[in-house]
Design a protein around this motif. Sequence first.
Motif, short mmCIF file in Angstrom:
data_model
loop_
_atom_site.label_atom_id
_atom_site.label_comp_id
_atom_site.label_asym_id
_atom_site.label_seq_id
_atom_site.Cartn_x
_atom_site.Cartn_y
_atom_site.Cartn_z
N VAL A 785 0.77 -1.00 -0.52
CA VAL A 785 0.32 -0.37 -0.28
C VAL A 785 0.86 1.20 0.00
O VAL A 785 1.77 1.00 0.61
CB VAL A 785 -1.23 0.13 1.20
N HIS A 786 0.74 2.28 -1.00
CA HIS A 786 1.46 2.97 -1.19
C HIS A 786 0.93 4.73 -0.91
O HIS A 786 -0.61 4.61 -1.07
CB HIS A 786 1.92 3.60 -1.89
N CYS A 787 1.10 5.26 -0.55
CA CYS A 787 0.15 7.15 -0.08
C CYS A 787 0.95 8.28 -0.61
O CYS A 787 2.36 8.70 0.11
CB CYS A 787 -0.56 7.10 1.19
N ASP A 788 0.51 8.99 -1.14
CA ASP A 788 0.86 10.59 -1.08
C ASP A 788 0.06 11.20 -0.27
O ASP A 788 -1.55 11.52 -0.16
CB ASP A 788 0.90 11.08 -2.15
N VAL A 789 0.81 12.07 0.37
CA VAL A 789 0.11 13.20 1.46
C VAL A 789 0.59 14.62 1.43
O VAL A 789 1.43 14.83 0.87
CB VAL A 789 0.37 12.14 2.95
N PHE A 790 -0.38 15.03 1.83
CA PHE A 790 0.12 16.91 2.27
C PHE A 790 0.67 16.68 3.98
O PHE A 790 -0.61 16.76 4.36
CB PHE A 790 -0.66 17.86 1.48
N VAL A 791 1.20 17.87 4.21
CA VAL A 791 1.33 18.76 5.14
C VAL A 791 0.76 20.10 4.78
O VAL A 791 1.43 20.36 4.51
CB VAL A 791 2.19 18.31 6.25
N CYS A 792 -0.04 20.52 5.43
CA CYS A 792 -1.01 21.68 5.63
C CYS A 792 -1.10 22.66 6.82
O CYS A 792 -1.33 22.41 7.93
CB CYS A 792 -2.13 21.65 4.80
N ASP A 793 -1.22 23.85 6.40
CA ASP A 793 -1.37 24.21 7.58
C ASP A 793 -2.38 25.31 6.90
O ASP A 793 -3.04 26.02 6.11
CB ASP A 793 -0.39 26.16 7.12
N PRO A 794 -4.29 25.15 7.51
CA PRO A 794 -5.34 24.58 7.48
C PRO A 794 -5.89 26.29 7.79
O PRO A 794 -6.84 26.77 7.28
CB PRO A 794 -5.83 24.26 8.58
N SER A 795 -5.13 27.32 8.20
CA SER A 795 -5.33 28.40 8.57
C SER A 795 -4.71 29.49 7.18
O SER A 795 -5.34 30.39 7.57
CB SER A 795 -5.03 29.15 10.05
N SER A 796 -4.64 29.57 6.81
CA SER A 796 -4.58 29.41 5.54
C SER A 796 -5.11 29.68 4.35
O SER A 796 -5.92 28.77 4.26
CB SER A 796 -2.38 29.59 4.97
N PRO A 797 -5.74 30.90 3.79
CA PRO A 797 -6.78 30.94 3.07
C PRO A 797 -6.56 30.32 1.62
O PRO A 797 -6.35 31.32 0.99
CB PRO A 797 -7.27 32.53 2.84
N VAL A 798 -6.15 28.86 1.59
CA VAL A 798 -5.58 28.50 0.30
C VAL A 798 -7.28 27.41 0.25
O VAL A 798 -7.98 27.44 1.27
CB VAL A 798 -4.40 28.07 0.56
N LYS A 799 -7.25 27.29 -1.35
CA LYS A 799 -8.51 25.85 -1.50
C LYS A 799 -7.56 24.76 -1.96
O LYS A 799 -6.25 24.83 -1.62
CB LYS A 799 -9.02 26.22 -2.70
N GLY A 800 -7.80 23.51 -2.43
CA GLY A 800 -7.56 22.69 -2.79
C GLY A 800 -7.60 21.56 -2.02
O GLY A 800 -8.27 21.55 -1.17
N GLN A 801 -6.67 20.45 -2.17
CA GLN A 801 -6.34 20.00 -1.17
C GLN A 801 -6.03 20.13 0.39
O GLN A 801 -6.29 19.23 1.40
CB GLN A 801 -5.14 18.67 -0.97
N CYS A 802 -5.17 21.61 0.90
CA CYS A 802 -4.83 21.83 1.84
C CYS A 802 -6.48 22.41 2.02
O CYS A 802 -6.63 22.66 3.63
CB CYS A 802 -3.50 22.69 1.96
N SER A 803 -7.52 22.06 2.27
CA SER A 803 -9.12 22.55 2.26
C SER A 803 -10.04 21.15 3.25
O SER A 803 -10.53 21.82 3.70
CB SER A 803 -9.95 23.34 1.15
N GLY A 804 -9.48 20.30 2.91
CA GLY A 804 -9.66 19.30 4.03
C GLY A 804 -9.18 17.90 3.29
O GLY A 804 -9.28 18.25 1.97
N GLN A 805 -9.64 17.02 4.18
CA GLN A 805 -10.29 15.43 3.03
C GLN A 805 -10.82 15.54 2.49
O GLN A 805 -12.19 15.96 2.85
CB GLN A 805 -9.81 14.35 4.64
N CYS A 806 -10.55 15.17 1.40
CA CYS A 806 -12.63 14.94 -0.07
C CYS A 806 -13.10 15.78 -0.69
O CYS A 806 -14.32 16.37 0.38
CB CYS A 806 -13.12 14.02 0.98
#
Length: 823
Positions: A785-806
């Motif tokens: 099993v392989h996974c690519d992950v993001f480490v995000c700062d949720p406080s930053s006003p950005v969209k995309g994957q760092c907006s939350g899971q799914c």
Amino acid sequence: MSSTKDHKPECLGNIVRLHVAAVLGNVNSIVNDSKVIELTPNLAAQCGFRYKFDRMGNAMLFASLLNCLAQSKDDKTLNLATQLRLHGKLMPVDYTCSYTWASREILCDDVYMEASGRIPKGGSLLPYEGHWFRTFTSLEIPSRSEVDEVQRKGYAIANTPTRLVLRSPHGKEETYLQNVAGVPMKVLSTSIFFEQKWLVAQVDATVACPTQGSVTFTPELITWYLPRHIDPLFSSDAFTMLELYMGIDGKRLDKKEMAARKYSVSLMEVHVIVKIPVGAVGGYYKSHVQDNQYFSTYAIEPMLELLWIEEDSHEDTRYKVLFPITTPPVARPLLVLNYAVPEQALVFKLGTFNLDVELVNVTLSTGVLTVAECNARGFNVQEEMSEDNLSKSFSMAVPFMDPAVFHENRPEQGVTSFTLHLIYGLVVLPENMAFSHSASVNAILMNVVPHSISGVCDQENFYITVNYGNQAPLFEVMVGGWLLTAELAEQYVTEGESRITLTSIHASAVRSRLSVALLNPFTNVTMKDFTLGCTFHKRLTECFSNGTMTALAVKVESTPNLNPGQLTLTDRSCGPDYSDDRFAYFSFNVNSCGTTRKFIDDLILYENEISLPDKLKVKTASGLDDDYHLTVSCYYMINNTQSLAYHRKPCNNEPSAKTESQLLVVMRIATDASYKTFHQVEEYPVVRYLRQPLHIEVELTRSTDPEVELVLDHCWATLDKDRNSKPRWNLIIKGCEYPEDPYRVVFNTVVADSRVLYPSHFKRFEVHIAAFTGEVDELTDKIFVHCDVFVCDPSSPVKGQCSGQCVNQNNSKRGMDCLRLFS
């Protein structure tokens, strides 16, 4: 008042009561001044004596204070010094009683009636023309009798310095019945004439006593009625009741004692009413036998004492009644009660009986046995008292194997019947009245199916089954020599190998043995033992493409004293990376630690040996070395090229702030959906079956920033460690479950606990193994099993994957503050 060891005289008003030990029995005669007087029942009544017995034969003697042997000088103090002969034994009786007399005293005893009155003042008592005269009135027909003739008829006439006394046994022909206020009473109307100096005086000595017709019964209550105005004893209707007492066996009771015994006495307009509960303290139950049937009665002797004064004559009268009451006989069916049947005996009891019944013998098919012989034979005959100590029963335990017990095996029903026929021989004391009771006792037991232990193994576990058979689970379970408790059972779940004996190991398998025993907790004797040996396919050696070898050395049965931490590779400087009391884990490069290399065709074989240094080997009791050797090996293709790809994906915008830190992402497999425990390194590869879930946790470590969040971007599975190999099963695409997968990934919520300090640093999901079977015919190899992950700062006003899971899958942009990692 004096007393002796065998009796206790008590002065109770105008009577005396003496307790006589049971061994002395009936009072046969009185020895007075060396003169033996045979005390027949008639003479006892005429003389003012009565004795009675309780259920066990203990005698109680009652005597009128004016009995024929009493001595008095002034009638204020009376004494008696004599001896009673009881079955050849002499019992001294010596008492002195003081008493204040009423003008008239009437005493109603069970065997006699007594009246006494004052002699008028002013003269001495002389015979009238040489004779006493007594006039009887019976059914209104007067007659005259001389004193001697009256005494020959069984009456007693006597005088003291101040009193005249008349005593009549019950049942004399001059006695008649009279209904007084609805109560039938025995009446004797008498006048006694005597001469004073210049005149002849007359004393009224009428007596009236209640009969048994004055009592009514219910199963729970005795009610006794006595007229308040006893007509034959009154000259007018005008009188005052001065005193009223109730007692038992001639002795008064106070209100507190009466309340404790639940007695009641009521002074009503017409009657004095006494109520006594059946079975109350003060009475006793008595056994009777009629036609070999068992009956029971309740007996008690209440006393009523009244004092009244008539207004016309101003003379007082003390009226005392000693009134024995016995309830009608009640049949008491006897029952044999079976107890719960233990393994080896019929246990039963016969009852219930009054306390005056004794078990004498038991008749069986093999003969008659006394109680002592029954106990010597192992029957354990016991006398059991009831909680209130008013009744008893007889219990027995007859072994199944006794010759008197009949056995019948019923194989079609799977049971055995045990039957015992017996006859109880019983006796009622003190009359020694014998009777018997026949009984049959039966027990049906299932044929014994003993405890058993069985077991099987699968790829990973032992499965042990303990079958109770049809026996009670009266045993303790020992596993690997340890008592199986709730705590130990939990260890088997989390540390499954801690009580399992490893008998041998190979590169791809471990041979293990588990021992289970059932122990009797009372005798510590082993009731049943069982051993199960199984081979578990485990890869103890791993070969990595970067030239790293890992090996797991496990402690086995043949080396019980081995300390795994002391094991080394061929190069003694290469010890385990980790060890405990069960295994040692090694990780080393193929070009180190004394690893040898051998070329075989187009393969290279690397080998090393795990063993114990010679200086640490221990001699055992058998004289052999506690030796340990495990060879580990890896094969590599000589000509094989592997490609390693990487790429860099820039963020859309430059970050507004920069920080430097080292982050590590760890992916692990949980043992179940609780995510409390995880498979250890030595347990991989983990075996799962179709439709079984695989619980995966991904954790961001080395970060204490609660604002940072771990987001899964892509997750997929392959049959090879190469993340780009085929076939490939997509599990998570752009942070969401793969929509074309019929067995979709399920995301599990992470909550904080003692291990999870920052839930945002964790992601959990579960995959069904069946999801991997679509593109291949049969799964026989490993799944990676392989996974690519993001480490995000949720406080930053950005969209995309760092907006939350799914997030929205159509948005292909990435957030600004992001770091992409590959597993």
